[in-house]
Design an enzyme around this catalytic site. Structure first.
Site, PDB file in Angstrom:
ATOM      1  CB  SER A  41      -0.904   0.024   1.237  1.00  0.00           C
ATOM      2  OG  SER A  41      -0.184   0.465   2.381  1.00  0.00           O
ATOM      3  CG  ASP A  42       1.519   5.774  -1.443  1.00  0.00           C
ATOM      4  OD1 ASP A  42       2.417   5.998  -0.603  1.00  0.00           O
ATOM      5  OD2 ASP A  42       1.444   6.389  -2.518  1.00  0.00           O
ATOM      6  CD1 TRP A  43       1.464   7.683   5.492  1.00  0.00           C
ATOM      7  CD2 TRP A  43       3.679   7.390   5.412  1.00  0.00           C
ATOM      8  NE1 TRP A  43       1.979   8.087   6.699  1.00  0.00           N
ATOM      9  CE2 TRP A  43       3.345   7.919   6.681  1.00  0.00           C
ATOM     10  CE3 TRP A  43       5.009   7.134   5.126  1.00  0.00           C
ATOM     11  CZ2 TRP A  43       4.300   8.188   7.654  1.00  0.00           C
ATOM     12  CZ3 TRP A  43       5.960   7.410   6.098  1.00  0.00           C
ATOM     13  CH2 TRP A  43       5.612   7.916   7.345  1.00  0.00           C
ATOM     14  N   GLY A  44      -0.278   4.786   4.596  1.00  0.00           N
ATOM     15  CA  GLY A  44      -1.553   4.923   5.287  1.00  0.00           C
ATOM     16  C   GLY A  44      -2.774   4.557   4.478  1.00  0.00           C
ATOM     17  CB  ALA A  45      -3.221   3.569   0.935  1.00  0.00           C
TER      18      ALA A  45
END
Length: 723
Positions: free
Chosen positions: A266-270
């Protein structure tokens, strides 16, 4: 370890240990980093415990050779199964030696150069302890309001695909286990992040599946075909479902249809952002949707470690899904050789030898030279006369803020500034420097000093642009003109009626009102990297000929956005033979075409085209045609011309763009020299996604365009016949 040994290792792990392998945490969580793993504030609020950290799979954003060795060794002492960490970071366009931003690199149209830049970035990162970089970013971009256009190579799927392959080759090499100065690549952002509505970061994307497959997916697929080891999910929705929880997109298309068996992160916090998106009620539901979609690593939120154990015990999530993810992560660690060599390429001694070396800086200089686009040059303002006295004015005259976003370990202090480079080449007595104004504010004192400098000079160079934080992630802008203070500076200088060239440092195509119309020459330097000042100086002085060509259109005004070359026609196209005066697809207050189209770029010489020839006026699936055109250097100096081939399908089952890039050839020609650009065009290049998503070509008439840009071409045609 072979695959069976990895499976045996997974069998020995507890459920919680396996889930911890799916967790990626930033450096402050780990013992051995400079702050000794002190976890405070929001990190502590995540509820991450020491056993989770000891069993976690990867670390984000840490790259120091000695520190990476220290962190890895400390981690292995605590990890119950001796599983090493993966070190990941955003090495987008250089580590310490910073290359031009990817949008600028795209304008080079040079795949060997792109591959070389990625190889150097990988080397500097690898000796600093990095194993994986979150690059290349291959999102198709059509809206310059979106700050992240600087991370892409442009608006064309064919060209983006070529660059995607080149970057992956440069980053990964041929054998990650043996080539310890390479890193694994992670293509991003899957999928279609570049289509964010209104050019606003993290915003919704709403595309038909046909549009998605035709324009936005090819570059990701190209990266994977080149062997890219990882994929990163995008922040946006696709068909109303956030990418990180989109089972159809990730497990259906990416895993099953394309056969991708690498790591999905995932991207950051996604993953946790599935909640505000409205796709999950709480962290448990977010974890459920993400693991079902096939997301292997959750970056910087704790939905998996807190939600998955209970979901497995309740029977809502099959533990086999978690085992699959763990296996993919362990397989990547094995490919990198981490089980045998946990510290891999990290070496303080090697880092001191190669990072920011002269060899690397020379490569960055070459990349900058080949990425700078000459947009305007009226009246022979450029190149600067050897005898001229030059006033260098503007907020970028002495600024080191020319590296751009995602510069990682790049130093603005070490960047070659434009004033220093010009002074070295011209001599101090021929260069006058004045700031004129700041990026967004000016004072009367600064303006008066600038006018005084300009009055004493024969020619004026204005160094203008955006601060680096004005583009990149979270750098969306609704007004893409230069800030008002800089426009006022230009206006004041223009009143002197002296030869004036504007040099632009920026991360996106700009609305150039107040610049293009008030200066004799305009040079698009983008964010050119560590050697940017030297490269710009040599372009201005004519030591090298500008050869770059735009890969993203410059709008006439922001009201046209999105504006791109490969658009569809309409039923009432402007310029049609039977067009009515008013009732056509047009603006009342602006042209339809961009100010500067895809493929555009000037040189200090000129080129003439003639003799466009097709080997046949008929093509079949097993009989391609050859397209050739003569190009003559009609100017007084040597130069490089990028000859571009475009095609239009006149009538398809689905309407086709007015032009599509299908090839390009670079010709280096001396004054008066004549060369021939030759292209082979086959039926497979005419295929597209039909309304039923089948992929094929339609028999019928096609037009061929060859020339200097998407709007400056010669034309011919042929018929595609069925075999």
């Amino acid at each position: 370890m072979d695959n069976q040994q990895l499976l045996d290792l997974i069998d020995r792990m507890t459920l919680e240990e396996k889930i911890a392998q799916l967790l990626q945490l930033a450096a402050p969580f780990y013992e051995g980093v400079e702050d000794e793993g002190q976890i405070t504030g929001p990190m502590q609020a995540m509820g991450i415990t020491d056993p989770m950290i000891a069993s976690s799979g990867s670390i984000l954003g840490y790259a120091r050779a000695a520190g990476a060795v220290r962190v890895q060794e400390a981690h292995l002492k605590k990890n119950p199964h001796g599983i090493p960490l993966l070190f990941m970071a955003d090495i987008v366009h250089g580590f310490k030696t910073i290359f031009p931003v990817p949008l600028a690199m795209g304008c080079s149209w040079d795949m060997e150069l792109a591959e070389r830049s990625a190889e150097i970035a990988a080397r500097e990162a690898a000796v600093s302890g990095v194993h994986v970089t979150f690059a290349p970013m291959v999102d198709l971009v059509r809206d310059p309001r979106w700050g992240r256009v600087m991370e892409s190579t442009g608006e064309d799927p064919y060209l983006n695909s070529l660059f995607a392959k080149a970057f992956v080759r440069g980053l990964q090499g041929d054998n990650l286990k043996e080539e310890t100065e390479r890193v694994a690549a992670c293509v991003k952002h899957f999928a279609a992040y570049g289509a964010s509505e209104a050019g606003r970061d993290y915003n919704t994307v709403d595309l038909s599946e046909r549009q998605l497959r035709e324009y936005y997916l090819p570059a990701y697929k190209a990266a994977l075909d080149e062997g890219c080891e990882m994929v990163m999910t995008s922040f946006n929705t696709i068909d109303g479902i956030p990418a990180s929880g989109n089972e159809k997109l990730m497990r259906g298309l990416l895993r099953e249809e394309w056969g991708f068996d690498g790591v999905l992160i995932s991207d950051w916090g996604a993953v946790k952002e599935l909640i505000p998106h409205g796709a999950a009620e709480d962290e448990r539901e977010a974890a459920y949707r993400a693991i079902r979609a096939g997301v292997d690593i959750e970056m910087m939120t704790s939905c998996y470690v807190h939600g998955l154990p209970e979901l497995v015990r309740e029977g809502r999530v099959d533990e086999a899904l978690i085992d699959e993810s763990v296996l993919r992560i362990l397989q990547l660690k094995e490919k990198l050789g981490l089980f045998d060599n946990p510290t891999r390429g990290a070496s303080p001694e090697r880092a001191a030898e190669v990072i920011f070396s002269r060899e690397h800086r020379d490569a960055a200089y070459e990349a900058a030279i080949k990425s700078i686009v000459l947009l305007k040059n009226e009246g022979g303002v450029l190149p600067l006369s050897p005898e001229a006295k030059v006033a260098l004015i503007g907020p970028f005259a002495s600024s080191g803020d020319i590296l751009g976003p995602w510069s990682w370990d790049g130093s603005t202090e070490d960047a070659v500034k434009l004033d220093a480079a010009l002074s070295e080449r011209l001599g101090k007595d021929r260069l006058i420097v004045a700031e004129g104004c700041g990026i967004e504010r000016g004072t009367d004192e600064h303006l008066l000093a600038a006018l005084k400098a300009a009055a004493e000079a024969d020619v004026i160079v204005l160094a203008l642009g955006e601060a680096s934080e004005m583009s990149g992630e979270a750098g969306s802008r609704s007004d893409i003109r230069l800030p008002q203070a800089q426009l006022e500076l230009i206006d004041s200088i223009a009143g002197l009626r002296k030869p004036t060239a504007a040099v632009l440092f920026n991360g996106r195509p700009l609305d150039l009102h107040g610049v293009y119309d008030k200066t004799g020459a305009v040079v698009e330097a983008w964010f050119p990297g560590s050697e940017g000042g030297a490269a710009v100086a040599d372009i201005l002085l004519g030591a090298v000929d500008p050869s770059a060509r735009l890969t993203m259109s410059f709008p006439h005004s922001v009201g046209q956005v999105p504006v791109y070359y490969n658009h569809f026609n309409t039923g009432r196209p402007l310029g049609a033979a039977d067009a009515q005066v008013r009732y056509v697809s047009q603006y009342l207050d602006a042209p339809n075409d961009p100010l500067l189209p895809f493929g555009f770029g000037l040189s200090y010489t000129t080129f003439g085209y003639d003799g466009l020839k097709l080997s046949s006026d008929e093509m079949t699936a097993d009989r391609p045609i050859t397209v050739s055109v003569n190009v003559t250097n009609t100017g007084a100096r040597a130069g490089t011309e990028t000859v571009q081939l475009y095609v239009r399908d006149i009538a398809g089952e689905v309407v086709r763009p007015v032009r599509e890039l299908k090839g390009f050839v670079k010709l280096e020609l001396a004054p008066g020299e004549r060369g021939t650009a030759v292209f082979t065009l086959g039926e497979e290049q005419l295929r597209y996604h039909h309304s039923d998503l089948s992929f094929g070509s339609d028999p019928g008439r096609f037009e061929v365009f060859v020339g200097r840009s998407s709007l400056d071409t010669l034309k011919s045609s042929f018929i595609l016949k069925e075999n």
